[in-house]
Design a protein around this motif. Structure first.
Motif, PDB file in Angstrom:
ATOM      1  N   ARG A  47       0.840  -1.199   0.000  1.00 57.63           N
ATOM      2  CA  ARG A  47       0.000   0.000   0.000  1.00 57.63           C
ATOM      3  C   ARG A  47       0.874   1.247   0.000  1.00 57.63           C
ATOM      4  N   SER A  48       0.561   2.169  -0.904  1.00 57.79           N
ATOM      5  CA  SER A  48       1.262   3.447  -0.969  1.00 57.79           C
ATOM      6  C   SER A  48       0.263   4.567  -1.223  1.00 57.79           C
ATOM      7  N   GLY A  49       0.658   5.780  -0.878  1.00 55.54           N
ATOM      8  CA  GLY A  49      -0.174   6.933  -1.148  1.00 55.54           C
ATOM      9  C   GLY A  49      -1.127   7.255  -0.016  1.00 55.54           C
ATOM     10  N   THR A  54     -11.439   7.267  -4.122  1.00 51.96           N
ATOM     11  CA  THR A  54     -11.556   5.820  -4.274  1.00 51.96           C
ATOM     12  C   THR A  54     -10.205   5.210  -4.622  1.00 51.96           C
ATOM     13  N   PRO A  55      -9.764   4.191  -3.887  1.00 56.82           N
ATOM     14  CA  PRO A  55      -8.434   3.609  -4.119  1.00 56.82           C
ATOM     15  C   PRO A  55      -8.313   2.911  -5.467  1.00 56.82           C
ATOM     16  N   VAL A  81      -4.936   6.334  -2.317  1.00 56.69           N
ATOM     17  CA  VAL A  81      -4.184   5.150  -1.914  1.00 56.69           C
ATOM     18  C   VAL A  81      -4.174   4.147  -3.070  1.00 56.69           C
ATOM     19  N   VAL A  82      -3.028   3.513  -3.251  1.00 61.88           N
ATOM     20  CA  VAL A  82      -2.871   2.475  -4.273  1.00 61.88           C
ATOM     21  C   VAL A  82      -2.455   1.186  -3.586  1.00 61.88           C
ATOM     22  N   GLU A 292     -15.390   8.648   2.145  1.00 59.15           N
ATOM     23  CA  GLU A 292     -14.479   8.226   3.213  1.00 59.15           C
ATOM     24  C   GLU A 292     -14.564   6.734   3.444  1.00 59.15           C
ATOM     25  N   SER A 293     -15.724   6.122   3.143  1.00 61.75           N
ATOM     26  CA  SER A 293     -15.878   4.686   3.372  1.00 61.75           C
ATOM     27  C   SER A 293     -14.962   3.878   2.488  1.00 61.75           C
ATOM     28  N   ASN A 294     -14.430   4.500   1.410  1.00 62.01           N
ATOM     29  CA  ASN A 294     -13.547   3.794   0.500  1.00 62.01           C
ATOM     30  C   ASN A 294     -12.084   3.875   0.903  1.00 62.01           C
ATOM     31  N   ILE A 295     -11.769   4.586   1.984  1.00 63.23           N
ATOM     32  CA  ILE A 295     -10.372   4.695   2.383  1.00 63.23           C
ATOM     33  C   ILE A 295      -9.840   3.352   2.851  1.00 63.23           C
TER      34      ILE A 295
END
Length: 305
Positions: A47-49, A54-55, A81-82, A292-295
């Protein structure tokens, strides 16, 4: 008979792990590594970013691993985030414990990963064989996707020529450094992979994969894809006939976006990342419904710590 992927022996596993460790130096930005349980074994995730958009989830090509994305991850993760996955049943740090017995199992596997990461919906990007796995997610679990990007999806919308397949087999029968470099030059002209990536790919040849190959989708399957789709080809690729594949996609899935880049081949992502990545990011932005639910739970835990 369904298989469980494994290395030829302990020595080959150890050699690949050393090569994987060396290749990690190519990752240009901070990352967190996670090993998440799924129905088919532990999946290694990088995980980065940061950001609340949406990731993006990345699926690599055959013989590669999550580190394949090292030269584009910085651009992909500038505002979100990726997550880069080591595909289950392939060489890498994921550990397969149960066979994938049907194509829908790939969607189950990816869905399990998303559940463990606390992700409701994502943008899925697949390269080459990873594009096939992304297609399977679009077919069997579209409710988890904001969009899907397919980079060089060989064997998905049209069939590679027998001549190409026979040449791949011949290369595979003689696994010398010289032969592997010739194969790379043939398959991905214009992009020279870093030495540590070459070594890691060579050691991956000692892994007996537990996954199958792509097949050409039926017309009804293509028509059934309901998520936004971006298809990218290099005009000179050997894994497809881009004009035929693009015409078929345009006919059966007219809402899909198709981009064919002249003068590029299967290694298009390495040849012209400065053109391909902005195209992907614009497509993702146009189909972004972030919240925010997609974080993801993992990211919220890290933010709180």
């Amino acid at each position: 008979m369904p298989k469980i992927g494994r290395f030829k022996n302990d020595a080959s596993h150890e050699a690949h792990d050393r090569a994987y460790q060396a290749m990690e130096a190519l990752w240009p930005i901070p990352s967190t590594q996670l090993d998440v349980p799924t129905s088919f074994g532990s999946t290694h995730v990088r995980r980065s970013g940061s950001g609340d958009k949406t990731p993006i989830v990345l699926l690599h090509s055959v013989g590669a691993n999550s580190l394949q994305w090292h030269f584009v991850v910085e651009d992909l993760s500038r505002d979100r985030v990726v997550y880069a996955l080591d595909t289950i049943g392939t060489a890498g740090r994921s550990v397969q414990t149960a066979p994938l017995t049907s194509e829908s199992d790939f969607a189950t596997w990816i869905g399990d990963v998303l559940n463990e990461l606390g992700l409701d919906r994502v943008h899925l990007v697949g390269y080459s064989h990873g594009a096939w796995h992304a297609v399977l997610m679009a077919l069997h679990a579209p409710e988890r996707l904001e969009s899907v990007t397919l980079i060089e999806p060989g064997g998905v919308f049209d069939k590679p020529s027998w001549g190409v397949l026979f040449k791949m087999i011949r290369f595979g029968m003689r696994r010398t450094d010289e032969n592997m470099r010739k194969m790379n030059e043939w398959m991905t002209p214009g992009y020279d992979i870093p030495e540590s990536q070459f070594v890691c790919a060579k050691e991956a040849l000692n892994y007996r994969p537990g996954i199958g190959w792509a097949r050409v989708l039926k017309d009804a399957e293509v028509r059934s894809i309901a998520v936004p789709v971006l298809v990218i080809y290099g005009a000179e690729t050997i894994v497809a006939t881009p004009e035929l594949a693009a015409a078929r996609v345009a006919e059966l899935l007219p809402r899909a976006e198709i981009q064919v880049y002249p003068g590029t081949g299967h290694g298009i992502l390495g040849q012209i990342p400065d053109r391909v990545i902005p195209r992907i990011l614009q497509f993702i932005q146009n189909n972004d419904h972030s919240s925010e639910s997609n974080i993801g739970r993992a990211d919220r835990r890290n933010s709180a710590s």
